[in-house]
Design a protein around this motif. Structure first.
Motif: not given
Length: 138
Positions: A29-50
C-alpha cells in the motif's frame, strides 16, 4: 512435553507468517500510494507564451519584474528596450513590476492564453499594456 514444544513451534511459525503477511500488505500500500502521488505531482505543461517588452522610457530606473513569485529581471534599465520571451507555467499568472527606489508595485493579471505585454513609463507612472497574441511562440 514434546507436544507443547511442537504446538509452540506451530504457534511461532503461524505468527511469523502472519507478521510477514501484514508487513507485505503495508509495504504494498505504501508503494502504490507514493507511486500515484508522484504522478499527480508532475507539473502541467503549457504551450502558451508571454512576450514582455520593457520600453526605453524606463531607462535609468532600477526595476524588478516578477511573474507570480518568480523573479525574471532585477536591474537598472539601459537606454534600449528589453524583450523577454516567457513560457506560461501556471494556470493564472500575475505580472508585477517593482520600482526598486520607491518600492512601488504595479500588478497586472495576464491573459491565460498568452499575450504580448508592453511596460512603459509616462509622467512618472508605470503603465502595462497587453495585446492578445496567438499564445504560441513566433
Amino acid at each position: 512435553m514434546s507436544k507443547s514444544i511442537d504446538s509452540n513451534k506451530q504457534f511461532m511459525i503461524g505468527n511469523g507468517l502472519l507478521a510477514f503477511g501484514v508487513f507485505f500488505i503495508v509495504f504494498l500500500f505504501l508503494y502504490l500510494g507514493f507511486r500515484s502521488q508522484r504522478k499527480e505531482g508532475q507539473a502541467e505543461a503549457f504551450s502558451d507564451k508571454y512576450i514582455l517588452t520593457l520600453d526605453n522610457s524606463l531607462a535609468g530606473d532600477s526595476l524588478s519584474v516578477y511573474i507570480n513569485d518568480s523573479l525574471l529581471l532585477n536591474q537598472t534599465m539601459k537606454e534600449s528596450s528589453v524583450r523577454l520571451l516567457i513560457n506560461r507555467f501556471a494556470e493564472e499568472s500575475m505580472l508585477m513590476v517593482v520600482d526598486n527606489h520607491t518600492e512601488e508595485i504595479t500588478p497586472f493579471n495576464l491573459n491565460p492564453k498568452g499575450s504580448e505585454v508592453s511596460v512603459e513609463k509616462k509622467n512618472g507612472k508605470i503603465f502595462i499594456l497587453e495585446t492578445e497574441g496567438d499564445g504560441k511562440s513566433k
